[in-house]
Motif scaffolding. Structure first.
Motif, short mmCIF file in Angstrom:
data_model
loop_
_atom_site.label_atom_id
_atom_site.label_comp_id
_atom_site.label_asym_id
_atom_site.label_seq_id
_atom_site.Cartn_x
_atom_site.Cartn_y
_atom_site.Cartn_z
N THR A 43 0.82 -1.21 0.00
CA THR A 43 0.00 0.00 0.00
C THR A 43 0.86 1.26 0.00
O THR A 43 0.44 2.30 -0.51
CB THR A 43 -0.97 0.03 1.21
OG1 THR A 43 -0.23 -0.13 2.43
CG2 THR A 43 -2.01 -1.07 1.10
N TYR A 47 -0.08 4.14 -2.60
CA TYR A 47 -0.59 5.43 -2.13
C TYR A 47 0.52 6.43 -1.76
O TYR A 47 0.22 7.57 -1.42
CB TYR A 47 -1.51 5.22 -0.92
CG TYR A 47 -2.76 4.45 -1.27
CD1 TYR A 47 -3.82 5.08 -1.94
CD2 TYR A 47 -2.89 3.10 -0.95
CE1 TYR A 47 -4.97 4.37 -2.26
CE2 TYR A 47 -4.04 2.39 -1.27
CZ TYR A 47 -5.07 3.03 -1.93
OH TYR A 47 -6.21 2.34 -2.26
N TYR A 49 2.32 6.96 0.83
CA TYR A 49 2.28 7.61 2.14
C TYR A 49 3.60 7.40 2.87
O TYR A 49 4.39 6.51 2.54
CB TYR A 49 1.11 7.11 2.97
CG TYR A 49 1.14 5.64 3.32
CD1 TYR A 49 1.83 5.16 4.43
CD2 TYR A 49 0.42 4.71 2.55
CE1 TYR A 49 1.85 3.81 4.75
CE2 TYR A 49 0.42 3.36 2.87
CZ TYR A 49 1.14 2.92 3.97
OH TYR A 49 1.15 1.58 4.29
N GLU A 67 -0.09 11.18 5.11
CA GLU A 67 -0.71 11.00 3.80
C GLU A 67 -0.18 12.06 2.85
O GLU A 67 0.05 13.21 3.24
CB GLU A 67 -2.24 11.10 3.90
CG GLU A 67 -2.73 12.42 4.45
CD GLU A 67 -4.24 12.56 4.50
OE1 GLU A 67 -4.93 11.57 4.23
OE2 GLU A 67 -4.72 13.67 4.80
N ASP A 70 -5.32 13.54 0.23
CA ASP A 70 -6.39 13.39 1.22
C ASP A 70 -7.00 11.99 1.09
O ASP A 70 -8.13 11.81 0.66
CB ASP A 70 -7.46 14.46 0.98
CG ASP A 70 -8.51 14.50 2.09
OD1 ASP A 70 -8.25 13.87 3.15
OD2 ASP A 70 -9.56 15.11 1.90
N ASN A 71 -6.20 10.98 1.47
CA ASN A 71 -6.62 9.60 1.21
C ASN A 71 -6.34 8.64 2.36
O ASN A 71 -6.13 7.44 2.14
CB ASN A 71 -5.96 9.09 -0.07
CG ASN A 71 -4.43 9.08 0.03
OD1 ASN A 71 -3.85 9.55 1.01
ND2 ASN A 71 -3.78 8.52 -0.98
N SER A 73 -8.27 7.41 4.64
CA SER A 73 -9.28 6.36 4.74
C SER A 73 -9.05 5.27 3.69
O SER A 73 -9.20 4.07 3.97
CB SER A 73 -10.68 6.93 4.58
OG SER A 73 -11.01 7.75 5.69
N GLN A 74 -8.67 5.67 2.49
CA GLN A 74 -8.38 4.70 1.43
C GLN A 74 -7.19 3.83 1.80
O GLN A 74 -7.19 2.61 1.58
CB GLN A 74 -8.08 5.43 0.11
CG GLN A 74 -9.29 6.01 -0.58
CD GLN A 74 -8.87 6.73 -1.85
OE1 GLN A 74 -8.47 7.89 -1.83
NE2 GLN A 74 -8.96 6.04 -2.97
N ILE A 75 -6.16 4.46 2.36
CA ILE A 75 -4.97 3.72 2.77
C ILE A 75 -5.32 2.66 3.80
O ILE A 75 -4.98 1.48 3.65
CB ILE A 75 -3.92 4.69 3.37
CG1 ILE A 75 -3.39 5.63 2.30
CG2 ILE A 75 -2.77 3.91 4.03
CD1 ILE A 75 -2.59 6.80 2.84
N GLN A 77 -8.26 1.45 4.65
CA GLN A 77 -9.21 0.46 4.13
C GLN A 77 -8.51 -0.58 3.28
O GLN A 77 -8.80 -1.78 3.38
CB GLN A 77 -10.30 1.16 3.32
CG GLN A 77 -11.42 0.22 2.86
CD GLN A 77 -12.50 0.95 2.09
OE1 GLN A 77 -12.22 1.79 1.24
NE2 GLN A 77 -13.74 0.65 2.39
N SER A 78 -7.58 -0.14 2.45
CA SER A 78 -6.84 -1.06 1.59
C SER A 78 -6.04 -2.07 2.42
O SER A 78 -6.04 -3.27 2.14
CB SER A 78 -5.91 -0.28 0.66
OG SER A 78 -5.14 -1.15 -0.13
N ARG A 101 -14.36 1.06 11.91
CA ARG A 101 -13.69 2.31 11.61
C ARG A 101 -12.41 2.43 12.40
O ARG A 101 -12.40 2.28 13.62
CB ARG A 101 -14.61 3.49 11.94
CG ARG A 101 -14.18 4.79 11.26
CD ARG A 101 -15.08 5.93 11.69
NE ARG A 101 -14.88 7.11 10.86
CZ ARG A 101 -15.18 8.35 11.23
NH1 ARG A 101 -15.67 8.56 12.43
NH2 ARG A 101 -14.99 9.37 10.43
#
Length: 261
Positions: A43, A47, A49, A67, A70-71, A73-75, A77-78, A101
């Protein structure tokens, strides 16, 4: 009730926590730890990061992340989806593994950044599992090695420069910092770095024993009224506990807890 939106960090750096669901361990053997690290490595490439510190505990995970977009949550979640797919297939199970969460808190100053890094590396100490420099599944050892792990050379340099410009001096300060034990008997440390709004019964009992020097909390109910109420008032001042919880732990009627002022 709608979820509150995440607070945005001006530095884009966050303390993130993943916790297990239903009191289930996230890692059951060495292969599981290695797989999670592999998914984080994947990841990071996707992404882009930055990762400054991490610790993988049996039932929760701490990450110090920056990050690039602005990601966040995507990071997160992945990472979760990829690891859960592996875990469920390996152990022939279905369903969630992590709480829905992840938790996060913004990091916007150097002191907080460094104290958090120290807190993350000292999680095994807090759990009475290992010393900072002997625990295998944290980023501490990566800072001491030349080869690159999950923490890149760039990320290590950025962190160490917060301590000193001279690399050798910075590394010595890093080692000293991580061996200065945080006071886990302080409610502020448990609530702040653990990103918790409330204390568990076990944590509250620990705080009472450590701060008030009372070995058996059940004995408080037998104290004479003036002494008992004084202790109750001190417990009520501890952040993260409720009066119902205090009554339950001490075995004292809730009305007595409420009246102790």
């Amino acid at each position: 009730m709608p979820r509150q939106s995440r607070q945005k960090s001006n530095t884009r750096i966050y303390h993130c926590i993943l916790r297990e669901i239903n009191k289930q361990d996230i890692f059951l053997d060495k292969q599981d730890f290695l797989k999670f690290k592999k998914e984080m490595e994947f990841t990071k490439k996707i992404y882009s990061y930055k990762l400054y510190s991490y610790v993988l505990m049996s039932n929760h995970i701490h990450l110090e992340i920056r990050e690039e977009e602005d990601n966040l949550s995507q990071i997160m979640q992945s990472i979760q989806i990829r690891y859960v797919n592996y875990f469920n297939k390996k152990y022939q199970r279905i369903g969630h593994l992590f709480q829905d969460r992840f938790q996060s808190k913004k990091i916007e100053n150097v002191n907080y950044f460094l104290n958090l890094l120290r807190y993350i590396h000292q999680n095994p100490v807090k759990a009475n599992m290992a010393k900072v420099d002997t625990y295998q599944w944290s980023s501490y050892q990566e800072y001491l090695k030349e080869e690159q792990g999950l923490i890149s050379k760039e990320e290590k340099v950025a962190t160490l420069r917060l301590l000193a410009n001279n690399p050798k001096e910075a590394l010595n300060k890093f080692i000293n910092l991580n061996h200065q034990l945080l006071n886990f008997s302080k409610a502020e440390d448990i609530l702040e770095y653990g990103i918790k709004k409330s204390l568990t019964d076990e944590e509250l009992i620990y705080l009472i024993k450590e701060q008030l020097k009372i070995e058996n909390v059940q004995e408080i109910q037998s104290y004479e009224k003036k002494k008992r109420d004084k202790i109750i008032r001190k417990i009520k001042e501890m952040k993260g506990c409720s009066q119902n919880q205090i009554a339950r732990i001490l075995g004292i009627n809730l009305r007595i807890i409420q009246r102790a002022k």
